[in-house]
Design a protein around this motif. Structure first.
Motif, PDB file in Angstrom:
ATOM      1  N   HIS A   1      -6.591   3.383  -0.757  1.00  0.00           N
ATOM      2  CA  HIS A   1      -6.856   3.148   0.670  1.00  0.00           C
ATOM      3  C   HIS A   1      -5.868   3.982   1.482  1.00  0.00           C
ATOM      4  CE1 HIS A   1      -9.480  -0.204  -0.416  1.00  0.00           C
ATOM      5  NE2 HIS A   1      -8.530  -0.623  -1.230  1.00  0.00           N
ATOM      6  N   PRO A   2      -6.144   5.264   1.645  1.00  0.00           N
ATOM      7  CA  PRO A   2      -5.213   6.156   2.363  1.00  0.00           C
ATOM      8  C   PRO A   2      -4.949   5.667   3.775  1.00  0.00           C
ATOM      9  CG  PRO A   2      -6.952   7.408   1.266  1.00  0.00           C
ATOM     10  CD  PRO A   2      -7.352   5.970   1.207  1.00  0.00           C
ATOM     11  N   SER A   3      -3.705   5.853   4.190  1.00  0.00           N
ATOM     12  CA  SER A   3      -3.299   5.448   5.534  1.00  0.00           C
ATOM     13  C   SER A   3      -2.747   6.664   6.262  1.00  0.00           C
ATOM     14  CB  SER A   3      -2.236   4.342   5.466  1.00  0.00           C
ATOM     15  OG  SER A   3      -1.725   4.051   6.751  1.00  0.00           O
ATOM     16  N   SER A   4      -2.883   6.658   7.569  1.00  0.00           N
ATOM     17  CA  SER A   4      -2.366   7.763   8.378  1.00  0.00           C
ATOM     18  C   SER A   4      -0.864   7.683   8.575  1.00  0.00           C
ATOM     19  CB  SER A   4      -3.048   7.766   9.756  1.00  0.00           C
ATOM     20  OG  SER A   4      -2.837   6.530  10.418  1.00  0.00           O
ATOM     21  N   GLU A   5      -0.268   6.534   8.237  1.00  0.00           N
ATOM     22  CA  GLU A   5       1.173   6.361   8.406  1.00  0.00           C
ATOM     23  C   GLU A   5       1.913   7.159   7.350  1.00  0.00           C
ATOM     24  OE1 GLU A   5       2.079   2.266   8.317  1.00  0.00           O
ATOM     25  OE2 GLU A   5       0.904   1.763  10.090  1.00  0.00           O
TER      26      GLU A   5
ATOM     27  N   TYR B   1      -2.001   1.667  -3.895  1.00  0.00           N
ATOM     28  CA  TYR B   1      -2.786   1.204  -2.741  1.00  0.00           C
ATOM     29  C   TYR B   1      -2.983   2.337  -1.736  1.00  0.00           C
ATOM     30  CZ  TYR B   1      -4.464  -1.892   0.935  1.00  0.00           C
ATOM     31  OH  TYR B   1      -5.237  -2.496   1.906  1.00  0.00           O
ATOM     32  N   GLN B   2      -1.954   3.172  -1.560  1.00  0.00           N
ATOM     33  CA  GLN B   2      -2.079   4.296  -0.635  1.00  0.00           C
ATOM     34  C   GLN B   2      -3.070   5.332  -1.141  1.00  0.00           C
ATOM     35  OE1 GLN B   2       1.933   5.699  -0.188  1.00  0.00           O
ATOM     36  NE2 GLN B   2       2.454   4.183   1.374  1.00  0.00           N
TER      37      GLN B   2
ATOM     38  N   LEU C   1       6.647  -1.122  -6.571  1.00  0.00           N
ATOM     39  CA  LEU C   1       6.716   0.294  -6.191  1.00  0.00           C
ATOM     40  C   LEU C   1       5.389   0.995  -6.473  1.00  0.00           C
ATOM     41  CD1 LEU C   1      10.254   1.447  -7.438  1.00  0.00           C
ATOM     42  CD2 LEU C   1       9.467   1.314  -5.080  1.00  0.00           C
ATOM     43  N   TYR C   2       4.850   0.779  -7.671  1.00  0.00           N
ATOM     44  CA  TYR C   2       3.625   1.478  -8.039  1.00  0.00           C
ATOM     45  C   TYR C   2       2.388   0.838  -7.396  1.00  0.00           C
ATOM     46  CZ  TYR C   2       6.029   4.648 -11.102  1.00  0.00           C
ATOM     47  OH  TYR C   2       6.842   5.633 -11.573  1.00  0.00           O
ATOM     48  N   HIS C   3       2.472  -0.434  -7.088  1.00  0.00           N
ATOM     49  CA  HIS C   3       1.364  -1.048  -6.359  1.00  0.00           C
ATOM     50  C   HIS C   3       1.230  -0.424  -4.976  1.00  0.00           C
ATOM     51  CE1 HIS C   3      -0.271  -4.003  -3.466  1.00  0.00           C
ATOM     52  NE2 HIS C   3      -1.144  -4.244  -4.433  1.00  0.00           N
ATOM     53  N   ARG C   4       2.343  -0.203  -4.302  1.00  0.00           N
ATOM     54  CA  ARG C   4       2.305   0.418  -2.978  1.00  0.00           C
ATOM     55  C   ARG C   4       1.737   1.834  -3.056  1.00  0.00           C
ATOM     56  NH1 ARG C   4       5.133   3.897  -0.258  1.00  0.00           N
ATOM     57  NH2 ARG C   4       6.605   4.101  -1.978  1.00  0.00           N
TER      58      ARG C   4
END
Length: 323
Positions: free
Chosen positions: A112-116, A108-109, A102-105
């Motif tokens: 490395h930000p994602s537009s999703e 990571y966001q 959970l905290y890895h996800r």
């Protein structure tokens, strides 16, 4: 007068019961205080982990205390002991891995930000996964209830019982009755369902440590911007997951090695107490690790981001209706 093996095990289990009950009760209380609305996914995992810790403490260690005090276990007591000890050990590993993922996800966001957009049903997915893990654990270890039995007394009346230093571990036998079942289920399957999640946990935590290192070097246009509440909660949870991995992995490996060489260590008076500490040390120490991490960071235990109320305008300022 030298203390006996039973006395050492009784003292060790009594200390574990006391420490675990206090720590996990505080964990329940402090985590519950953080909940102001919908339960977060991390809270569900923490509640499940604390429940597993308390079950191990109040069932496994209490049975060991009863046995060490001289009360003999019957076959039903042996079944409960073996089933609960194995089930709570695996569930603790699985829930720590779930928390780390959970905290890895989240980490990571951040790095490395994602537009999703994030999934809005994360709590529902986590609740389903926690329920599946409980059901899977019970299903996997149900055969132990069938195959566990109490061994017949052997070495009675000779005064030289070399196995008296670890009676609870040799009196409650798991007899599969079939070599193939013992090899594939007892020696391969039951080991792999712990070893594989532990290996994944070590990998995920190593990856998180790299992300944390990368996060510390992040700048925005050569200007460092402070963390908001959600980022602080994620960084704190990632560090806590790494600490849990550093605790549960050595304890499991050490316990596995000692049990594997148990026959060579049967005459050691400290063997029962050491095995009890290794098998139940995580349930006693893990809640205090959480409180220690949060104390160091001057934050309340695992409380997520809190919305700040807007400051009311001064009384002498007229607010525009178009604001």
């Amino acid at each position: 007068m030298k203390p006996s093996a039973d006395m050492l095990e009784l003292i060790a289990c009594a200390v574990l019961v006391l420490v675990s009950c206090v720590g996990n009760t505080c964990l329940f209380y402090t985590t519950r205080k953080c909940i102001t609305g919908r339960v977060q996914a991390s809270f569900l995992v923490i509640f499940s982990l604390a429940s597993v810790n308390l079950i191990k403490t109040l069932v496994v260690n209490v049975i060991r205390i009863v046995y060490s005090s001289g009360i003999t276990l019957d076959s039903a007591g042996c079944k409960v002991l073996q089933f609960t000890a194995a089930l709570t050990t695996s569930l603790a590993i699985w829930f720590v891995l779930h928390l780390a993922l959970l905290y890895h996800r989240k980490l990571y966001q951040i790095v490395h930000p994602s537009s999703e957009a994030a999934s809005p049903d994360q709590q529902e997915h986590s609740l389903k996964l926690v329920s599946v893990l409980w059901l899977a654990g019970v299903t996997v270890y149900i055969p132990l209830v069938v195959y566990t039995s109490k061994a017949a007394s052997s070495n009675t009346g000779n005064g030289t019982d070399t196995l008296s230093t670890n009676r609870v571990y040799v009196d409650c036998l798991i007899d599969f009755g079939n070599r193939q079942v013992e090899f594939y289920y007892g020696k391969i399957f039951l080991v792999l369902i712990d070893v594989l999640p532990l290996a994944v946990l070590v990998f995920v935590c190593f990856w998180m440590s790299l992300l944390l290192s990368e996060r510390r070097k992040m700048t925005y246009g050569d200007i460092w911007i402070g963390d908001d509440d959600s980022e602080v909660e994620t960084l704190r949870g990632a560090k806590f997951s790494i600490l849990l991995m550093l605790l549960i992995t050595p304890l499991w490996i050490s316990h596995f090695i000692l049990v594997y060489f148990l026959k060579d260590l049967a005459t050691c008076v400290f063997t029962p107490a050491v095995l009890s500490v290794l098998s139940s040390g995580f349930s006693a120490l893990s809640p205090f690790l959480l409180m220690l991490v949060n104390y160091k960071m001057k934050l309340v235990s695992f409380c997520g981001a809190k919305k700040q109320k807007p400051m009311p305008p001064p009384a002498d300022v007229v607010v525009s209706p178009y604001a």
